[in-house]
Scaffold this active site. Structure first.
Site, PDB file in Angstrom:
ATOM      1  N   TYR A  92       0.673  -1.232   0.012  1.00 24.07           N
ATOM      2  CA  TYR A  92       0.052  -0.017  -0.094  1.00 24.07           C
ATOM      3  C   TYR A  92       0.884   1.406  -0.165  1.00 24.07           C
ATOM      4  O   TYR A  92       0.428   2.455   0.168  1.00 24.07           O
ATOM      5  CB  TYR A  92      -0.857   0.009   1.287  1.00 24.07           C
ATOM      6  CG  TYR A  92      -2.001  -1.013   1.266  1.00 24.07           C
ATOM      7  CD1 TYR A  92      -2.961  -1.056   0.360  1.00 24.07           C
ATOM      8  CD2 TYR A  92      -1.834  -2.252   1.914  1.00 24.07           C
ATOM      9  CE1 TYR A  92      -4.027  -1.898   0.542  1.00 24.07           C
ATOM     10  CE2 TYR A  92      -2.677  -3.305   2.114  1.00 24.07           C
ATOM     11  CZ  TYR A  92      -3.674  -3.063   1.013  1.00 24.07           C
ATOM     12  OH  TYR A  92      -4.756  -4.096   1.041  1.00 24.07           O
ATOM     13  N   TYR A 477     -10.867  -1.318   0.981  1.00 21.99           N
ATOM     14  CA  TYR A 477     -11.227  -0.694   2.580  1.00 21.99           C
ATOM     15  C   TYR A 477     -10.090  -0.060   2.825  1.00 21.99           C
ATOM     16  O   TYR A 477     -10.014   0.988   3.834  1.00 21.99           O
ATOM     17  CB  TYR A 477     -11.400  -1.947   3.521  1.00 21.99           C
ATOM     18  CG  TYR A 477     -10.157  -2.680   3.839  1.00 21.99           C
ATOM     19  CD1 TYR A 477      -9.262  -2.554   4.726  1.00 21.99           C
ATOM     20  CD2 TYR A 477      -9.832  -3.909   3.010  1.00 21.99           C
ATOM     21  CE1 TYR A 477      -8.327  -3.151   5.253  1.00 21.99           C
ATOM     22  CE2 TYR A 477      -8.813  -4.520   3.197  1.00 21.99           C
ATOM     23  CZ  TYR A 477      -8.057  -4.331   4.234  1.00 21.99           C
ATOM     24  OH  TYR A 477      -7.049  -5.022   4.718  1.00 21.99           O
ATOM     25  N   ARG A 478      -8.784  -0.320   2.110  1.00 25.96           N
ATOM     26  CA  ARG A 478      -7.792   0.716   2.219  1.00 25.96           C
ATOM     27  C   ARG A 478      -6.851   1.013   0.988  1.00 25.96           C
ATOM     28  O   ARG A 478      -7.365   0.221   0.037  1.00 25.96           O
ATOM     29  CB  ARG A 478      -6.789   0.150   3.424  1.00 25.96           C
ATOM     30  CG  ARG A 478      -6.210  -1.075   3.283  1.00 25.96           C
ATOM     31  CD  ARG A 478      -5.358  -1.310   4.283  1.00 25.96           C
ATOM     32  NE  ARG A 478      -5.028  -2.582   4.726  1.00 25.96           N
ATOM     33  CZ  ARG A 478      -4.009  -3.073   5.461  1.00 25.96           C
ATOM     34  NH1 ARG A 478      -3.312  -2.159   6.188  1.00 25.96           N
ATOM     35  NH2 ARG A 478      -3.610  -4.253   5.513  1.00 25.96           N
TER      36      ARG A 478
END
Length: 529
Positions: A92, A477-478
């Protein structure tokens, strides 16, 4: 938001505004805890999607007082800080900022475990505490507590919770087990949420609420403040632990498998989020891609079938766990066997039970190495080996949209994602996390670092996967830092009312944009395009 735009938007500065901040920060944290621009120990995404980025500077506070002083200094010098706990949010962006003009606020030195309550099953910890740290603390003191851990244990417990990460015990929805936070606000003021807002109370990490609106959630995936400690709920060590496996040979049986597992979870017969993976996922834990296939494009179906049989696995391989009283665990296991057999003919269910001595609390040492996994609350780094799947110098980006926990919906989306992976020549990795009402459609895109041709395909695949998810009403969700604005734009009800409200909060609390501007696509007014 470009580097130039951010530089121009910082008022009252000539040259690089970071220089004054970094020089003055030495008096707060010491020169050894100030990382200068271009220093080899500077911060960088370990798996960059775009080649050629420079390492960037940062500061490492060791206490709440130092965080407050640094935040106030950032306000004086109009320096934007990008906050993270340990920078281990791999796939991420890691410690990567939204913009290279920012300074890292690295909280890894703040690694104290402030309190652990064995009776009420909670801990109060700082953001630098890793899953390994908390696990060893509990183990060394012989506390009858288990914790929830994600795939890799080297990251921050609080960082994972605040980014809504997942674990694999009954407490695996980590954000739901956050209780009471202490936060440094963008003006340097200190805030405690919930019951902790009272002086002289122990209720802060015990009751998820307070008086008036609940504030804890405002600091998850947030740029409204810097969390410097928080309450974390734990679970009592069980009397019995069962580690279960389900193998299904027929790929098309996925809808029935999803439906039976999520139904069992809703009924609290299965007590944790079951994990469901495919053959590629199993292969990544056994070696590199070249060990199984050296051809172009995605591994073909016939070869995946050969690999499945070589591994002795199913097309779908699920893990679940049970905890608590022996009689209850045994009865739950009976129900699972009965329900799965009826819903998915031919499915194989296996389980291994571990019981504490004389029916007492189970110690981790009593569990075989095979089952001493994240489902038993044991942190590990074993999955890190999967990084070498595509190449020796490998990396990955995670795509994890949320779907309804309906088998037909999951299978329809899986079928389309499978085509996308084939289109761009990647192997489809599936690691579904199944909850009572939703599931996390975890897929990874593995690539070779610095291979621009492969990175281009990876970016194109990720982008198209986001478009596909949004067309179905799904979203991650992220987010990877490079895609935060894009994903935020998909939350478009009433012309983006949710973003407007978040911007209103940001402008009120942090008008200068000192704390993580652009996080989750929320920018202060002066930095909006």
């Amino acid at each position: 938001m470009s580097e130039q735009l951010l530089a121009e938007a910082l008022p009252g500065q000539t040259g690089d505004p970071r220089e004054e901040f970094l020089s003055r920060a030495e008096a707060i944290v010491g020169a050894e805890n100030v990382i200068r621009p271009g220093a080899p120990e500077g911060y960088l995404d370990p798996y960059p999607l775009h080649a050629g980025r420079d390492r960037w500077p940062g500061v490492r506070p060791g206490s709440t007082d130092e965080v407050q002083a640094l935040v106030r200094l950032a306000g004086e010098t109009s320096t934007a800080l990008w906050t993270f706990s340990r920078g281990k949010n791999l796939g991420y962006g890691g410690p990567e900022p939204r913009d290279q003009r920012m300074v890292a606020l690295d909280l890894s030195r703040m690694n104290r475990i402030l309190h652990v309550d064995e009776e009420l099953c909670y801990a109060v910890i700082e953001p630098g505490v890793t899953f390994f740290d908390l696990f060893e603390y509990i183990k060394e003191r012989g506390l009858k507590l288990w914790m929830s851990v994600p795939a890799l244990g080297w990251g921050s417990v609080l960082g994972n919770m605040l980014d809504r990460g997942y674990g694999m015990t009954p407490l695996g929805d980590h954000a739901k087990n956050l209780c009471g936070v202490e936060v440094v606000l963008p003006d340097g003021e200190l805030l405690r949420t919930g019951m902790g807002a009272m002086e002289g109370t122990e209720l802060g990490p015990i009751f998820q609420g307070g008086f008036g609106p609940t504030l804890d959630g405002l600091f998850t995936q947030s740029s409204l403040g810097v969390v410097v400690n928080a309450g974390v709920w734990l679970m009592p060590a069980p009397q019995v632990y069962a580690n279960g496996d389900i193998a299904v040979d027929d790929e098309s049986a996925l809808p029935a498998l999803i439906d039976v597992l999520t139904t069992l979870r809703r009924e609290e017969i299965i007590q944790n989020n079951a994990l469901c993976g495919n053959v590629v996922r199993a292969a990544t834990m056994r070696g590199a891609r070249r060990d199984f296939w050296d051809g172009e494009g995605s591994i073909p179906e016939w070869r995946l079938e050969e690999m499945r049989q070589e591994f002795g696995l199913g097309q779908w391989n699920c893990k679940f766990a049970l905890y608590g009283d022996c009689g209850l665990v045994e009865r739950r296991l009976e129900i699972i066997r009965e329900r799965v057999a009826a819903a998915v003919p031919g499915a194989r269910v296996d389980a291994r039970l571990y019981e504490g001595e004389d029916g007492g609390h189970l110690l981790h040492e009593d569990i075989a190495e095979l089952d001493r996994t994240q489902m038993a609350g044991v942190p590990t780094l074993k999955p890190l080996s999967t990084i070498g799947w595509a190449a020796e110098d490998g990396g990955h980006i995670d795509a994890a949209p949320i779907l309804p926990a309906r088998g037909a919906d999951v299978y329809a989306f899986y079928s389309e994602v499978k085509k996308l992976y084939s289109k761009y020549g990647f192997d489809l990795y599936i690691g579904y996390h199944l909850y009572p009402r939703h599931m996390v459609h975890v897929t990874m895109i593995f690539f070779e670092r610095g291979n621009e041709e492969m990175l281009g395909r990876a970016r194109a695949l990720y982008s198209e996967l986001l478009d596909l998810a949004r067309s179905k009403g799904y979203a991650p969700y992220r987010s990877h830092v490079d895609y935060m604005d894009r994903i935020q734009a998909g939350f478009d009800f009433n012309g983006g009312a949710a973003l407007r409200f978040q911007e209103l909060l940001k402008d009120a609390v942090d008008p200068q944009g000192i704390i993580s501007p652009g996080k989750q696509g929320v920018w202060p007014a002066r930095l909006r395009g």
